[in-house]
Design an enzyme around this catalytic site. Structure first.
Site, PDB file in Angstrom:
ATOM      1  N   LYS A  45       0.768  -1.120   0.069  1.00 41.06           N
ATOM      2  CA  LYS A  45       0.009  -0.034   0.085  1.00 41.06           C
ATOM      3  C   LYS A  45       0.875   1.167  -0.172  1.00 41.06           C
ATOM      4  CE  LYS A  45      -3.623   2.548   2.450  1.00 41.06           C
ATOM      5  NZ  LYS A  45      -4.918   2.608   1.631  1.00 41.06           N
ATOM      6  N   CYS A 139      -4.658   7.738  -7.472  1.00 47.27           N
ATOM      7  CA  CYS A 139      -5.765   7.878  -6.491  1.00 47.27           C
ATOM      8  C   CYS A 139      -6.711   9.040  -6.575  1.00 47.27           C
ATOM      9  CB  CYS A 139      -5.373   7.733  -5.063  1.00 47.27           C
ATOM     10  SG  CYS A 139      -5.222   6.220  -4.703  1.00 47.27           S
ATOM     11  N   LYS A 177       1.335   3.683 -12.450  1.00 45.42           N
ATOM     12  CA  LYS A 177      -0.316   3.312 -12.198  1.00 45.42           C
ATOM     13  C   LYS A 177      -1.085   4.481 -12.714  1.00 45.42           C
ATOM     14  CE  LYS A 177      -3.444   1.175  -9.120  1.00 45.42           C
ATOM     15  NZ  LYS A 177      -3.602   0.421  -7.693  1.00 45.42           N
ATOM     16  N   CYS A 390     -31.446 -13.077 -21.000  1.00 48.31           N
ATOM     17  CA  CYS A 390     -32.029 -14.384 -20.645  1.00 48.31           C
ATOM     18  C   CYS A 390     -31.244 -15.019 -19.426  1.00 48.31           C
ATOM     19  CB  CYS A 390     -31.583 -15.328 -21.904  1.00 48.31           C
ATOM     20  SG  CYS A 390     -32.111 -17.035 -21.635  1.00 48.31           S
TER      21      CYS A 390
END
Lengths: 439, 446
Positions: A45, A139, A177, A390
């Protein structure tokens, strides 16, 4: 048995399933348990600058949307980067990596857009023995208000600049990222590529308000009567992520740039789809947060089983295989003509296909008094809505008309060969065959 | 009170007090909100849904289930009550496995239907525990209508008429309104005096005056009612019980199952209800099951239900049969009573096995006896006391369309009239439809 071992920008892991940088990877206790459960790697993290750690709210951090039976389809969060002291995180990273040398351990980072700040943190991370870093330019909440996270990811120049700094200042592989909160993901990936990124990872979470509390008249999650947008993730975002991964995978400007696929990966099949679209591995968060770390066992077994069935010995055998089949609308074959076909044997006669087609589409399904449902080929445009609504998988299928067959809808013969919009007579900007280079 | 299941004869108090409470608890306890949410999520919201077609009152089932699923159970209840004002009772007593749930497409898909009945109860219970009545009366029309019989058909008719602004005089021969809901259904299907609570709630519409203890033919005539009202709706049910036509039927302790069920429902204290040690119930319908199961629950040592035809022909649904079996009732099929044996009181019943032939059911020479110190007759009810001059069809009041009888100004519905199965839900539909027709007729007259 298929070989699931993965080499992603030189970072090796026994399987391609990594835990994404997120609450599950915030501390040693969790990461050790994840590795014991079988995860191939983790992205720790996000760490911030040294000094007083960030603080988190003390009320709800997550909001959710549900499908039937309260199955969690989408989660949003307003949690910030790690709120634990930097040295504690670094110490734990060091010991975990020491004890699990065969697993990938990448460290996510987010510090202000100052070269020295990045230099300081990169040096500290290198000392841990971690396998690489992931730059958190994604973020969308909280940190972005402070000029970090998606505030960086939304400006390609910043992405390039910081990536370049990092590449200059560390020997570790640098994964960038990306935030999906932009109009064209390729601009960010090209910037990362130009800055020298070893890889990109995507998607980070999407700006979102999951719901509104109609008693409080406030968005959820609600903190003392107020809410803010959070980052959306989970199965609901997978389609958005797949598209963005494919956009990068087929962009000539970034061809060959390794991609770590993130966004709603819940099962082995989701992972295989990301990888087919060019991701070298996948990162998972919401599925683990919903069901616990044990799900990786299903992912490993399922992917291995599928690869065996398909004859893929190694991940490289199928990574990117679907990329050539992602194209622009204008190149889709307009001579491909299909008709829905309802299997009376497996039909449970709910009539949802009929309601959908009759009310909202092409009035191409006939319902008899005894509740048999038959497609009217003369009306069916093969839109697939009946298949999608369906409840019985495989009950309705699309049958391709063979060249030479008459399409009852148009009364014309199905042409052989391929023809697309670029040469279609209705296209005011059509090209001649010669211009297309077909002659 | 030292009686036990083994005490000979027909005696009360065979069980301990706690046993009665346990045995007569709610047969299918209400769904919790969580259970209802899970159950509702299974509905596919079918187009022109087969469950609706299968419901005699044509409740919009997919809609009310969607309303439950989206957290609006009161709206769901309104959807139900608009079609079936006794939707609460029907949720408890309908043979859903032969109606809506049998038709559910989930049966085709996985042989397990959406739990429509229990969801209906969840919705109706939610609304009925709230204050007030969900419907408003229209402006007064000045018309007066007599409804004879306060069972499901009469109540549904009265409510719909009152809602349309008419004044309704509702008569019933029994001391309480409710009809078979009050007197004819097993106690464990409608606990906590639900039938009376439902009647009281239904009366919340206003404009309905109930007179109990008044029987047509005994205390009033149809001519009087016609003279004093703009229309009459007959919902007098089936007051008579079919005879066994077996030798010895007059013996003591050979009683009508409906009387036993009614007595049980009216009992303050179930331990005061006498029941045999060995009970035989003759018949194969819901009434037979209700009598048999409740005999067992009252502590009878052995209970045997005997039906003259095969299982498939039984009026009791498969679920009812399973319930009976699970409570320890033995079900014997293909046998008819020949004679009831005993000196004064019945002691045994002699049966002959039957055989289906082209000309009907025949008795074989193969016979057997079952010990019995109490026999319940449950081979069907019949119309009694139909007013003079009204046309019958078979053994019921002949009706056409929405309950029109041969007499002008007189409608009929429920079990006493032709058409439909003898089910609560069918009676409700007939009462409702007759009310609509009465309303349309009276309003057209201007």
């Amino acid at each position: 048995m298929a070989d699931l071992s993965c080499d992603f920008v030189g970072i090796k892991s026994p399987n391609p399933f990594w835990l994404a940088s997120a609450p599950p990877t915030d501390k040693e206790y969790n990461v050790r348990r994840a590795f014991q459960a079988g995860w191939g790697g983790v992205v720790w993290k996000t760490l911030g600058e040294d000094g007083a750690p960030v603080v988190n709210v003390n009320g709800p951090r997550y909001g959710a949307i549900y499908g039937a039976d309260r199955r969690l389809l989408g989660l949003n969060n307003i949690e910030l980067i790690t709120d634990r002291p930097l040295e504690v995180n670094l110490r734990e990273i060091t010991t975990v990596k020491r004890d699990y040398p065969d697993r990938a351990l990448v460290v996510s980072l987010m510090v202000p857009c100052e070269k020295e700040a990045w230099r300081r943190i990169l040096a500290r991370v290198e000392e841990t023995g971690a396998d690489g870093v992931e730059l958190n330019f994604g973020c969308p909440h909280g940190m972005s208000e402070r000029g970090m996270g998606s505030a960086v990811g939304q400006v390609p120049d910043y992405v390039e600049m910081v990536t370049r700094w990092c590449k200059q200042m560390t020997r570790m592989p640098v994964i960038v990222k990306l935030t999906p909160n932009i109009t064209d993901i390729r601009l960010a990936s090209r910037a990362a590529h130009k800055g020298g990124a070893d890889a990109v990872s995507l998607i980070n979470t999407i700006n979102s308000i999951t719901s509104v509390d109609l008693d409080l008249m406030a968005p959820e999650p609600t903190i003392d009567g107020k809410g803010t947008h959070g980052g959306y993730c989970g199965p609901a975002v997978k389609p958005i992520a797949l598209n963005m991964v494919s956009e990068i995978a087929r962009d000539p400007a970034t061809r060959g740039l390794p991609i770590s696929g993130i966004g709603g990966v819940t099962t082995w099949k989701d992972a295989a789809e990301f990888m087919a679209l060019g991701a070298g591995n996948v990162q998972v968060c919401t599925a683990a947060m919903t069901y616990g770390f044990r799900i990786v066992q299903e992912m490993i077994a399922g992917l291995s089983d599928w690869m065996d069935r398909k004859g893929h010995a190694r991940l490289e055998d199928f990574v990117g295989m679907a990329v050539p089949n992602v194209t622009d609308w204008q190149y889709l074959n307009l001579n491909y003509i299909a008709k829905a076909q309802i299997d009376a044997e497996t039909c449970i006669r709910c009539g949802r296909c009929y309601a959908a087609c009759e009310d909202t589409s092409h009035q191409a399904i006939e319902m008899t008094a005894d509740r048999s449902f038959v497609v009217k080929d003369q009306e069916c445009v093969a839109c697939n809505l009946c298949v999608d609504v369906c409840p019985v998988e495989g009950c309705i299928e699309m049958r391709q008309l063979a060249p030479g067959e008459i399409d009852p809808r148009t009364g014309t013969e199905v042409p052989a060969g391929y023809a697309n919009w670029t040469t279609h007579p209705n296209n005011p900007g059509r090209k001649s065959a010669a211009e297309q280079g077909l002659e | 009170m030292a009686n036990s299941p083994l005490t000979p004869g027909v005696v009360p108090g065979r069980l301990q007090p706690d046993d009665y409470t346990r045995n007569f608890a709610d047969k299918a306890p209400p769904l919790t909100a969580h259970e209802a949410a899970v159950a509702a999520d299974r509905c596919y919201f079918c187009h022109d849904a087969p469950c609706v077609t299968a419901c005699p009152t044509a409740i919009d089932i997919p809609l009310f289930i969607r309303e439950i699923a989206t957290g609006a159970p009161a709206a769901a209840a309104r959807t139900i009550f608009e079609q079936n004002i006794l939707g609460g009772m029907c949720a408890r007593v309908c043979p859903t496995e032969q109606l809506c749930e049998e038709a559910c497409v989930r049966m085709t898909a996985e042989a397990r239907p959406v739990e429509i009945g229990r969801l209906q109860r969840f919705a109706t219970d939610t609304l009925m525990t709230r204050e007030g009545h969900p419907f408003m009366r229209a402006a007064p029309t000045g018309r007066r209508i007599a409804v004879v019989g306060a069972g499901p058909a009469g109540l549904a008719c009265a409510h719909r008429l009152a809602m349309k602004g008419h004044e309704v005089q509702l008569f019933d021969a029994r001391p309480k309104a409710g009809g078979l809901n009050e007197y004819g259904i097993a106690a464990y299907k409608t606990v906590n005096d639900y039938a009376q609570a439902e009647v009281a709630w239904l009366m919340g519409i206003g404009g309905i005056a109930v007179t109990n203890g008044k029987a047509l033919g005994r205390d009033m005539t149809l001519d009087e009612l016609r003279a004093g009202h703009d229309a009459v709706f007959l919902a007098i049910g089936l007051g008579g019980v079919n005879a066994l036509r077996a030798e010895g039927e007059e013996k003591a302790q050979v009683v009508d199952a409906v009387d036993f069920i009614a007595r049980l429902r009216q009992a303050e204290d179930l331990s005061t209800i006498p029941v045999g040690r060995h009970v035989v119930v003759i018949g194969g319908g819901m009434t037979a099951v209700d009598a048999a199961v409740q005999s067992k629950l009252l502590g009878a040592e052995s209970v045997t239900m005997v039906y003259r035809r095969g299982r498939a022909a039984m009026g009791a649904s498969e679920e009812e049969q399973h319930l009976a079996s699970s409570k320890g009732v033995r079900i014997v099929t293909g046998a008819a009573p020949l004679r009831l044996l005993g000196d004064g009181a019945v002691e045994a019943v002699e049966f002959a096995y039957t055989r289906e032939t082209e000309t009907g059911l025949e008795l074989t020479d193969e016979t057997f006896r079952i010990r019995a110190d109490q026999v319940f007759k449950a081979i069907g009810q019949k119309l009694e006391g139909a007013p003079e001059g009204i046309a019958l069809s078979g053994r019921k009041i002949a009706v056409t369309g929405p309950g029109r009888t041969s007499m002008s100004g007189v409608w009929a519905g429920g079990d006493c009239a032709t058409g439909g199965d003898d089910l609560t839900v069918t009676a409700v539909a007939e009462g409702r439809d007759a009310a609509e027709d009465i309303h349309a007729t009276l309003m057209a007259e201007g």
